[in-house]
Write an enzyme that holds these catalytic residues in place. Structure first.
Site, PDB file in Angstrom:
ATOM      1  N   PRO A   1      49.560  44.337  39.608  1.00 52.78           N
ATOM      2  CA  PRO A   1      49.327  45.381  40.616  1.00 52.78           C
ATOM      3  C   PRO A   1      47.837  45.530  40.914  1.00 52.78           C
ATOM      4  O   PRO A   1      47.033  45.665  40.006  1.00 52.78           O
ATOM      5  CB  PRO A   1      49.878  46.648  39.961  1.00 52.78           C
ATOM      6  CG  PRO A   1      50.629  46.218  38.759  1.00 52.78           C
ATOM      7  CD  PRO A   1      50.118  44.866  38.376  1.00 52.78           C
ATOM      8  N   GLU A   2      47.480  45.464  42.184  1.00 53.41           N
ATOM      9  CA  GLU A   2      46.110  45.692  42.615  1.00 53.41           C
ATOM     10  C   GLU A   2      46.045  47.059  43.293  1.00 53.41           C
ATOM     11  O   GLU A   2      47.003  47.820  43.250  1.00 53.41           O
ATOM     12  CB  GLU A   2      45.670  44.563  43.557  1.00 53.41           C
ATOM     13  CG  GLU A   2      45.742  43.178  42.888  1.00 53.41           C
ATOM     14  CD  GLU A   2      45.274  42.045  43.790  1.00 53.41           C
ATOM     15  OE1 GLU A   2      44.430  42.286  44.657  1.00 53.41           O
ATOM     16  OE2 GLU A   2      45.756  40.917  43.615  1.00 53.41           O
TER      17      GLU A   2
END
Ligand SMILES: [Zn+2]
Length: 284
Positions: A2-3
């Site tokens: 996840p960014e």
């Protein structure tokens, strides 16, 4: 992994599901999942009400008043809404039950990440928060900031954008997309970028991240939001994981190389290695 967009979506989901609700049960699978340990985790959380949920870099920040939860999902961690309480296990590494009327939230696969508990005034001392560079949506992240940063560094522009202590929240997928949009080759030394190129990187970073949040993130491998839905930004990826396909702008075959230790996707025509500024004539 996840960014920024995915962590934004996840923290928004937790807010939508549990804001104003009180924790009735809390548990972690193993001592190394939280700095509070298996015993301290419920002691510090049960009875607390969720007052807010946000993000610092790629860390989910859960505000429980006199205690703050810092959740780092790393690689394939997720937040899942469960039908009922279950004791934590290797998959559901941290579990919280809220009242009234639920929800039960599981923070999965945190064995590489964690769910740390901090006093509110000490959040800035957390190792992952203390060194964070400016957030791409903050005022501090200005073209001027990037000009100064790039001007004094010989590192590759990709390596620099991935460095969370310089800019927080960007990861491998979005850096490739940003550099493609800006027409900048990822191996370029940061101090060779022209002001106009730096402006483009700045604008592309904000535009692409905002669009990705709008589409609720990119599901490339395991990412799902807290409702179990995939993101949709993967449909708009222009170079990431598209090696061998034609560039959407000029038709040149997209190449995959290794930059800053990461698989990197470029259009060799739209993102020239030389710093002359202008791409070669498009071969449509
Ligand atoms: Zn191209």
């Amino acid at each position: 992994m996840p960014e920024l967009p995915e962590v934004t979506v996840i923290s928004g989901d937790v807010r939508a599901l549990a804001l104003g609700k009180r924790i009735t049960r809390a548990a972690v699978f193993r001592d190394d999942v939280s700095n509070a340990g298996v015993e301290g985790f419920p002691k510090r959380l049960v009875g607390k009400t969720l007052r807010g949920a946000g993000r610092r870099g790629k860390v989910v920040v859960l505000d429980f008043g006199d205690v703050v939860g810092l959740v780092h999902l790393v690689i394939s961690g997720r937040v899942k809404r469960l039908d009922a309480w279950r004791d934590p296990d290797k998959e559901h590494t941290a579990v919280l039950e809220f009242a009234p009327d639920g929800p039960v939230l599981a923070f999965t696969r945190l064995w590489l990440g964690y769910f740390d508990l901090y006093d509110p005034e000490k959040v800035n001392e957390h190792p992952l928060v203390s060194r964070l560079g400016p957030d791409p949506f903050s005022e501090d992240f200005s073209p001027e900031y990037l000009r100064k940063l790039f001007g004094r560094r010989k590192a590759s522009v990709k390596g620099l954008l991935l460095d969370q202590s310089e800019v927080s929240g960007l990861g491998n997928i979005y850096v490739d997309e940003v550099l493609f949009a800006a027409g900048v080759h990822p191996t370029r030394k940061a101090n060779t970028l022209h002001p106009a190129e730096i402006e483009k990187v700045h604008r592309a970073a904000r535009d692409i991240l905002a669009r990705a949040i709008e589409l609720r993130g990119t599901t490339f491998d395991s990412y799902h939001d807290a409702f179990g839905e995939t993101g949709e930004y993967q449909r708009e990826l222009r170079v990431f994981d598209r090696d061998g396909e034609p560039c959407p702008t000029c038709g040149t075959e997209i190449e995959k190389l290794r930059v800053a230790g990461r698989g990197t996707h470029v259009c060799p025509n739209c993102q020239p290695v030389s710093s002359s500024g202008e791409p070669r004539t498009a071969t449509r």
